[in-house]
Design a protein around this motif. Structure first.
Motif, mmCIF file in Angstrom:
data_model
loop_
_atom_site.group_PDB
_atom_site.id
_atom_site.type_symbol
_atom_site.label_atom_id
_atom_site.label_comp_id
_atom_site.label_asym_id
_atom_site.label_seq_id
_atom_site.Cartn_x
_atom_site.Cartn_y
_atom_site.Cartn_z
ATOM 1 N N UNK A 146 -7.578 9.048 18.023
ATOM 2 C CA UNK A 146 -6.875 8.656 19.241
ATOM 3 C C UNK A 146 -7.928 8.142 20.209
ATOM 4 N N UNK A 147 -7.523 7.245 21.086
ATOM 5 C CA UNK A 147 -8.447 6.609 22.013
ATOM 6 C C UNK A 147 -7.933 6.819 23.427
ATOM 7 N N UNK A 148 -8.746 7.500 24.224
ATOM 8 C CA UNK A 148 -8.338 7.864 25.582
ATOM 9 C C UNK A 148 -9.155 7.102 26.604
ATOM 10 N N UNK A 149 -8.476 6.723 27.671
ATOM 11 C CA UNK A 149 -9.149 6.076 28.785
ATOM 12 C C UNK A 149 -8.261 6.210 30.012
ATOM 13 N N UNK A 150 -8.641 5.529 31.062
ATOM 14 C CA UNK A 150 -7.849 5.510 32.291
ATOM 15 C C UNK A 150 -8.079 4.174 32.974
ATOM 16 N N UNK A 151 -7.064 3.717 33.687
ATOM 17 C CA UNK A 151 -7.170 2.493 34.472
ATOM 18 C C UNK A 151 -6.702 2.782 35.888
ATOM 19 N N UNK A 152 -7.309 2.081 36.828
ATOM 20 C CA UNK A 152 -6.856 2.144 38.213
ATOM 21 C C UNK A 152 -5.570 1.320 38.333
ATOM 22 N N UNK A 153 -4.834 1.539 39.401
ATOM 23 C CA UNK A 153 -3.561 0.833 39.590
ATOM 24 C C UNK A 153 -3.763 -0.679 39.612
ATOM 25 N N UNK A 154 -4.814 -1.160 40.290
ATOM 26 C CA UNK A 154 -5.034 -2.615 40.346
ATOM 27 C C UNK A 154 -5.437 -3.175 38.984
ATOM 28 N N UNK A 155 -6.129 -2.374 38.166
ATOM 29 C CA UNK A 155 -6.484 -2.817 36.817
ATOM 30 C C UNK A 155 -5.242 -2.906 35.936
ATOM 31 N N UNK A 156 -4.350 -1.922 36.068
ATOM 32 C CA UNK A 156 -3.102 -1.948 35.305
ATOM 33 C C UNK A 156 -2.275 -3.170 35.680
ATOM 34 N N UNK A 157 -2.193 -3.465 36.978
ATOM 35 C CA UNK A 157 -1.429 -4.633 37.429
ATOM 36 C C UNK A 157 -2.044 -5.927 36.890
ATOM 37 N N UNK A 158 -3.369 -5.999 36.875
ATOM 38 C CA UNK A 158 -4.054 -7.183 36.358
ATOM 39 C C UNK A 158 -3.792 -7.359 34.865
ATOM 40 N N UNK A 159 -3.911 -6.281 34.096
ATOM 41 C CA UNK A 159 -3.652 -6.366 32.656
ATOM 42 C C UNK A 159 -2.201 -6.752 32.382
ATOM 43 N N UNK A 183 -0.244 -8.562 34.315
ATOM 44 C CA UNK A 183 -0.099 -9.966 34.661
ATOM 45 C C UNK A 183 -0.697 -10.872 33.584
ATOM 46 N N UNK A 184 -1.882 -10.529 33.112
ATOM 47 C CA UNK A 184 -2.528 -11.339 32.076
ATOM 48 C C UNK A 184 -1.737 -11.313 30.775
ATOM 49 N N UNK A 185 -1.242 -10.138 30.386
ATOM 50 C CA UNK A 185 -0.470 -10.034 29.139
ATOM 51 C C UNK A 185 0.839 -10.809 29.254
ATOM 52 N N UNK A 186 1.489 -10.739 30.406
ATOM 53 C CA UNK A 186 2.735 -11.484 30.584
ATOM 54 C C UNK A 186 2.479 -12.989 30.583
ATOM 55 N N UNK A 187 1.361 -13.419 31.160
ATOM 56 C CA UNK A 187 1.001 -14.839 31.119
ATOM 57 C C UNK A 187 0.755 -15.294 29.682
ATOM 58 N N UNK A 188 0.055 -14.460 28.919
ATOM 59 C CA UNK A 188 -0.199 -14.765 27.511
ATOM 60 C C UNK A 188 1.114 -14.894 26.752
ATOM 61 N N UNK A 189 2.033 -13.953 26.976
ATOM 62 C CA UNK A 189 3.338 -14.015 26.317
ATOM 63 C C UNK A 189 4.084 -15.296 26.694
ATOM 64 N N UNK A 190 3.982 -15.698 27.943
ATOM 65 C CA UNK A 190 4.628 -16.931 28.382
ATOM 66 C C UNK A 190 4.063 -18.154 27.686
ATOM 67 N N UNK A 191 2.737 -18.212 27.550
ATOM 68 C CA UNK A 191 2.108 -19.344 26.860
ATOM 69 C C UNK A 191 2.536 -19.395 25.398
ATOM 70 N N UNK A 208 2.544 -4.438 22.731
ATOM 71 C CA UNK A 208 2.014 -3.086 22.560
ATOM 72 C C UNK A 208 1.146 -2.707 23.752
ATOM 73 N N UNK A 209 0.294 -3.624 24.193
ATOM 74 C CA UNK A 209 -0.527 -3.347 25.377
ATOM 75 C C UNK A 209 0.370 -3.031 26.569
ATOM 76 N N UNK A 210 1.395 -3.846 26.786
ATOM 77 C CA UNK A 210 2.294 -3.615 27.915
ATOM 78 C C UNK A 210 3.035 -2.286 27.782
ATOM 79 N N UNK A 211 3.445 -1.935 26.564
ATOM 80 C CA UNK A 211 4.208 -0.699 26.341
ATOM 81 C C UNK A 211 3.362 0.560 26.487
ATOM 82 N N UNK A 212 2.062 0.459 26.238
ATOM 83 C CA UNK A 212 1.190 1.649 26.265
ATOM 84 C C UNK A 212 0.367 1.761 27.540
ATOM 85 N N UNK A 213 0.358 0.735 28.342
ATOM 86 C CA UNK A 213 -0.401 0.720 29.588
ATOM 87 C C UNK A 213 0.373 1.476 30.664
ATOM 88 N N UNK A 214 -0.262 2.448 31.328
ATOM 89 C CA UNK A 214 0.455 3.114 32.425
ATOM 90 C C UNK A 214 0.696 2.122 33.564
#
Length: 194
Positions: free
Chosen positions: A14-27, A29-37, A115-121
């Motif tokens: 298992x792989x554990x980490x943490x992200x700040x709220x602004x990092x989660x929002x950035x990820x 946004x980037x993942x949704x942009x990628x999905x759009x492209x 998967x990134x979007x589903x697992x990202x807090x």
């Protein structure tokens, strides 16, 4: 973003980490942009009348016009030499391979980004990934880096910095942050950062 911690469990690593709220929002946004492209590219594929009969879905046979999408969906085959007249055989081979495999590649990229979007807090915080989820994260972060790097014109020669007044100056910091995030995750997947 904290470093990734690999934890061995009875069900596998298992792989554990943490992200700040602004990092989660950035990820997000980037993942949704990628999905759009990816959605835009997929929707540009010609209709395939044989799909209903054969069950095989085909995609575009020509490479994307957009440089960012060309980086995400490169040609399969490069001719050994660059001839000014072009290589008809290489173009034909690339077109056939692209038509057959691009839908699968887009699906794999889409699934990884989802998967990134589903697992990202959503609001940041601690989280834990399975090994499959960690591989999906690594693939998606790589795609985000490739897309952003193409937009910024990043090559082996740089740029390492952009002038403060450059409209994309802040994006270079995001590119570097994604690089570190990916590096730490890959080291975790390799078992090198316990």
């Amino acid at each position: 973003m904290r470093k990734w911690k690999r934890v061995e469990t009875a069900d596998g690593p298992r792989f554990r980490s943490a992200v700040a709220a602004h990092e989660a929002a950035l990820l997000q946004s980037l993942a949704q942009s990628l999905l759009g492209m990816l959605e835009e590219r997929e929707s540009s594929a010609p209709a395939d009348e044989l799909e209903a009969i054969t069950g095989m879905r085909t995609g575009n046979s020509t490479p994307p016009d957009d440089e960012t999408m060309k980086r995400l969906l490169p040609n399969f085959f490069r001719p050994q030499t660059e001839h000014p007249a072009g290589s008809t055989a290489a173009e034909s081979l690339n077109g056939a391979l692209r038509s057959l495999h691009e839908p699968e590649i887009i699906n794999a990229k889409r699934d990884a980004a989802q998967t990134l979007l589903d697992t990202l807090p959503r609001d940041g915080g601690k989280f834990e990934l399975s090994e499959d989820d960690a591989h999906a994260w690594a693939a998606t972060v790589n795609d985000m880096r490739l897309a952003l790097g193409t937009m910024l014109g990043i090559s082996s020669d740089g740029p390492d910095a952009l002038p403060a007044e450059h409209p994309m100056a802040g994006h270079l910091d995001v590119y570097h942050w994604l690089t570190v995030l990916q590096e730490y995750l890959v080291l975790g997947l390799m078992g090198k950062n316990r």
